[in-house]
Design a protein around this motif. Structure first.
Motif, mmCIF file in Angstrom:
data_model
loop_
_atom_site.group_PDB
_atom_site.id
_atom_site.type_symbol
_atom_site.label_atom_id
_atom_site.label_comp_id
_atom_site.label_asym_id
_atom_site.label_seq_id
_atom_site.Cartn_x
_atom_site.Cartn_y
_atom_site.Cartn_z
ATOM 1 N N VAL A 171 0.854 -1.200 0.000
ATOM 2 C CA VAL A 171 0.000 0.000 0.000
ATOM 3 C C VAL A 171 0.884 1.242 0.000
ATOM 4 O O VAL A 171 0.672 2.183 -0.770
ATOM 5 C CB VAL A 171 -0.950 0.016 1.220
ATOM 6 C CG1 VAL A 171 -1.635 1.378 1.353
ATOM 7 C CG2 VAL A 171 -1.999 -1.085 1.104
ATOM 8 N N LEU A 172 1.910 1.228 0.841
ATOM 9 C CA LEU A 172 2.793 2.393 0.938
ATOM 10 C C LEU A 172 3.616 2.593 -0.334
ATOM 11 O O LEU A 172 4.032 3.707 -0.644
ATOM 12 C CB LEU A 172 3.712 2.277 2.157
ATOM 13 C CG LEU A 172 2.984 2.266 3.515
ATOM 14 C CD1 LEU A 172 3.961 2.069 4.655
ATOM 15 C CD2 LEU A 172 2.172 3.545 3.703
ATOM 16 N N GLU A 173 3.806 1.491 -1.058
ATOM 17 C CA GLU A 173 4.509 1.605 -2.350
ATOM 18 C C GLU A 173 3.540 1.960 -3.474
ATOM 19 O O GLU A 173 3.890 1.876 -4.648
ATOM 20 C CB GLU A 173 5.203 0.271 -2.676
ATOM 21 C CG GLU A 173 6.478 0.044 -1.889
ATOM 22 C CD GLU A 173 6.887 -1.432 -1.845
ATOM 23 O OE1 GLU A 173 6.261 -2.257 -2.549
ATOM 24 O OE2 GLU A 173 7.825 -1.743 -1.097
ATOM 25 N N LYS A 174 2.344 2.315 -3.095
ATOM 26 C CA LYS A 174 1.324 2.768 -4.055
ATOM 27 C C LYS A 174 0.874 1.682 -5.031
ATOM 28 O O LYS A 174 0.702 1.928 -6.230
ATOM 29 C CB LYS A 174 1.806 3.997 -4.825
ATOM 30 C CG LYS A 174 2.070 5.193 -3.929
ATOM 31 C CD LYS A 174 2.188 6.449 -4.742
ATOM 32 C CE LYS A 174 2.418 7.661 -3.861
ATOM 33 N NZ LYS A 174 1.205 8.033 -3.134
ATOM 34 N N ASP A 175 0.706 0.501 -4.489
ATOM 35 C CA ASP A 175 0.182 -0.595 -5.288
ATOM 36 C C ASP A 175 -1.352 -0.603 -5.144
ATOM 37 O O ASP A 175 -1.888 -0.925 -4.089
ATOM 38 C CB ASP A 175 0.798 -1.905 -4.768
ATOM 39 C CG ASP A 175 0.246 -3.131 -5.475
ATOM 40 O OD1 ASP A 175 -0.783 -3.026 -6.161
ATOM 41 O OD2 ASP A 175 0.855 -4.213 -5.317
ATOM 42 N N VAL A 176 -2.024 -0.210 -6.226
ATOM 43 C CA VAL A 176 -3.480 -0.061 -6.189
ATOM 44 C C VAL A 176 -4.183 -1.371 -5.854
ATOM 45 O O VAL A 176 -5.212 -1.387 -5.157
ATOM 46 C CB VAL A 176 -3.988 0.445 -7.558
ATOM 47 C CG1 VAL A 176 -5.481 0.672 -7.521
ATOM 48 C CG2 VAL A 176 -3.297 1.725 -7.928
ATOM 49 N N ARG A 177 -3.625 -2.460 -6.355
ATOM 50 C CA ARG A 177 -4.292 -3.745 -6.087
ATOM 51 C C ARG A 177 -4.219 -4.110 -4.616
ATOM 52 O O ARG A 177 -5.149 -4.692 -4.065
ATOM 53 C CB ARG A 177 -3.685 -4.830 -6.967
ATOM 54 C CG ARG A 177 -4.045 -4.578 -8.432
ATOM 55 C CD ARG A 177 -3.434 -5.580 -9.346
ATOM 56 N NE ARG A 177 -3.798 -6.952 -8.987
ATOM 57 C CZ ARG A 177 -3.236 -8.009 -9.554
ATOM 58 N NH1 ARG A 177 -2.279 -7.863 -10.458
ATOM 59 N NH2 ARG A 177 -3.619 -9.214 -9.205
ATOM 60 N N ALA A 178 -3.112 -3.740 -3.982
ATOM 61 C CA ALA A 178 -3.006 -3.981 -2.538
ATOM 62 C C ALA A 178 -4.021 -3.126 -1.786
ATOM 63 O O ALA A 178 -4.635 -3.572 -0.805
ATOM 64 C CB ALA A 178 -1.590 -3.682 -2.055
ATOM 65 N N VAL A 179 -4.234 -1.904 -2.253
ATOM 66 C CA VAL A 179 -5.221 -1.023 -1.621
ATOM 67 C C VAL A 179 -6.603 -1.679 -1.687
ATOM 68 O O VAL A 179 -7.306 -1.785 -0.673
ATOM 69 C CB VAL A 179 -5.265 0.358 -2.325
ATOM 70 C CG1 VAL A 179 -6.434 1.193 -1.803
ATOM 71 C CG2 VAL A 179 -3.957 1.100 -2.110
ATOM 72 N N ALA A 180 -6.964 -2.164 -2.872
ATOM 73 C CA ALA A 180 -8.270 -2.802 -3.042
ATOM 74 C C ALA A 180 -8.386 -4.024 -2.135
ATOM 75 O O ALA A 180 -9.414 -4.257 -1.496
ATOM 76 C CB ALA A 180 -8.470 -3.194 -4.509
ATOM 77 N N ARG A 181 -7.291 -4.769 -2.055
ATOM 78 C CA ARG A 181 -7.270 -5.982 -1.234
ATOM 79 C C ARG A 181 -7.475 -5.652 0.242
ATOM 80 O O ARG A 181 -8.317 -6.238 0.919
ATOM 81 C CB ARG A 181 -5.914 -6.657 -1.485
ATOM 82 C CG ARG A 181 -5.633 -7.889 -0.728
ATOM 83 C CD ARG A 181 -6.132 -9.131 -1.450
ATOM 84 N NE ARG A 181 -6.285 -10.221 -0.494
ATOM 85 C CZ ARG A 181 -5.255 -10.850 0.060
ATOM 86 N NH1 ARG A 181 -4.026 -10.543 -0.293
ATOM 87 N NH2 ARG A 181 -5.458 -11.807 0.946
ATOM 88 N N VAL A 182 -6.718 -4.693 0.736
ATOM 89 C CA VAL A 182 -6.819 -4.318 2.159
ATOM 90 C C VAL A 182 -8.216 -3.769 2.459
ATOM 91 O O VAL A 182 -8.798 -4.044 3.509
ATOM 92 C CB VAL A 182 -5.725 -3.291 2.545
ATOM 93 C CG1 VAL A 182 -5.913 -2.833 3.982
ATOM 94 C CG2 VAL A 182 -4.343 -3.881 2.351
ATOM 95 N N MET A 183 -8.762 -3.028 1.510
ATOM 96 C CA MET A 183 -10.112 -2.496 1.718
ATOM 97 C C MET A 183 -11.126 -3.617 1.846
ATOM 98 O O MET A 183 -12.017 -3.561 2.693
ATOM 99 C CB MET A 183 -10.495 -1.590 0.560
ATOM 100 C CG MET A 183 -9.843 -0.239 0.669
ATOM 101 S SD MET A 183 -10.569 0.835 -0.570
ATOM 102 C CE MET A 183 -9.954 2.402 -0.007
#
Ligand code: GTP
Ligand code: MG
Length: 341
Positions: free
Chosen positions: A8-20
């Motif tokens: 997320v901190l590396e600005k990986d959008v897919r990780a953001v979606a996953r964590v959400m």
């Protein structure tokens, strides 16, 4: 640090979606990730957009995204649907109105629906704001239909809350519930291309004036104190901070044509400056954070009490129902049992 937090901190959008998704379902390592992300939050400007159903919130959000993107800012959007079983179309509508930004890597749009658990909606929305904040969104828009307690709670997460109304909603003063005034930092009278915009602006002005009189007379200081009334060019969204206080400006707009958007954006900037630059503003921000912490404490306490006391609660309900015990004593007994565990 958890792999997902790093991504997320590396600005990986897919990780953001996953964590959400994890945070929304409250499964997997979501708490660990939220804890790790927290120190990296606090940089985004969070704007709550609330108001009557169909008043044009999503259309306004679409225009606001456009305006902030033009400033080179990245934008996160959280569209909250509080009544998913009944308005299955709302989320779809929200997405359609903002569709043209879907391909823009500088825009992240996510919808949340309530799952019916206590405080679930506001908590999920708050978690999502934090995730987007850690991810590095410059501006986060949170769209909610401004009716229930959940929505009012969500607005506490925001730095600025825009309440959207429009002509032809019947009696605007009625339509906008009393509690809304407490959380409104700016009003947007949208669909100003229609008849009745002037009346809507006048109603709001009256409501703000009455609200501030009531509050001054009652001596009730709740962070959001409106001190008197500023000299304002009606309906133009002129600066309305008088002294240290903040009077919500009223901005007319036509979201479909992009009119009034730059006035809104500059009203938000003034509000942000007020929050940061005055003692009243900073106190307001602190109050909201305190309220948020209390919400979260209340939720955690109830959850753990329910977990801990389980069948005793059912039993108490039964006994109160059978008039064997009064609800006050039953509550006291449950609290005592929980404390003494
Ligand atoms: N005439 C006019 N219509 C508008 C304006 N802004 C939005 N609309 C229309 O109003 C309707 C509702 O707009 P939305 O943006 O979906 O409203 P909303 O508040 O997000 O609706 P919900 O999320 O369902 O509560 C759409 O048909 C829009 O095209 C405006 O400024 N003028
Ligand atoms: Mg909408």
């Amino acid at each position: 640090m958890h792999e997902l937090s790093k991504r997320v901190l590396e600005k990986d959008v897919r990780a953001v979606a996953r964590v959400m998704r994890l945070a929304d379902d409250r499964v997997g390592p979501y708490l660990e990730v939220l804890r790790e992300l927290f120190p990296e939050t606090g940089r985004s400007y969070v704007l709550g957009v609330t108001g009557n159903p169909g008043s044009g919130k999503s259309t306004l959000c679409d225009r606001l995204i456009e305006a902030y993107r033009k400033q080179g800012k990245t934008v996160g959007v959280i569209a909250v649907d509080p009544t998913s079983p009944f308005s299955g179309g709302a989320i779809l509508g929200d997405r359609i109105r903002m569709q043209r930004h879907a391909e823009d890597p500088g825009v992240f749009i996510r919808s949340v629906a309530t799952r019916g658990h206590l405080g679930g909606l506001s908590r999920s929305a708050r978690d999502m704001v934090r995730i987007l904040d850690a991810y590095g969104a410059d501006v986060i828009l949170v769209e909610t239909v401004g009716v229930g307690q959940d929505e009012l709670e969500i607005t506490r997460t925001a730095h600025t809350t825009l309440v959207v109304t429009c002509p032809g909603m019947g009696d605007e003063v009625q339509a906008i519930k009393a509690g809304i005034l407490e959380c409104a930092d700016a009003f947007g009278v949208n669909k100003a291309d229609r008849d009745g915009a002037d009346a809507a602006v006048r109603d709001l002005e009256l409501m703000i004036e009455l609200g501030s009189e009531v509050r001054i007379a009652g001596g009730k200081r709740r962070g959001h104190v409106v001190h008197g009334r500023a000299a304002r060019a009606p309906g133009k969204g002129e600066p309305s901070a008088s002294g240290e206080g903040w009077t919500p400006p009223i901005v007319r707009c036509v979201a479909t044509r992009g009119e009034g958007i730059s006035e809104l954006v500059s009203a938000f900037e003034r509000h942000k400056a007020w929050l940061e630059g005055t003692e009243t503003g900073r106190a307001r921000r602190r109050d909201r954070l305190a309220e948020e912490l209390r919400d979260s404490l209340r939720e955690a306490l109830v959850e753990s009490a329910v977990h801990e006391l389980g069948p005793r609660i059912e039993e108490a309900v039964r006994r109160v129902g059978a008039r064997e015990v009064d609800p006050y004593t039953a509550t006291e007994d449950l609290v005592a049992a929980f404390r003494g565990r």
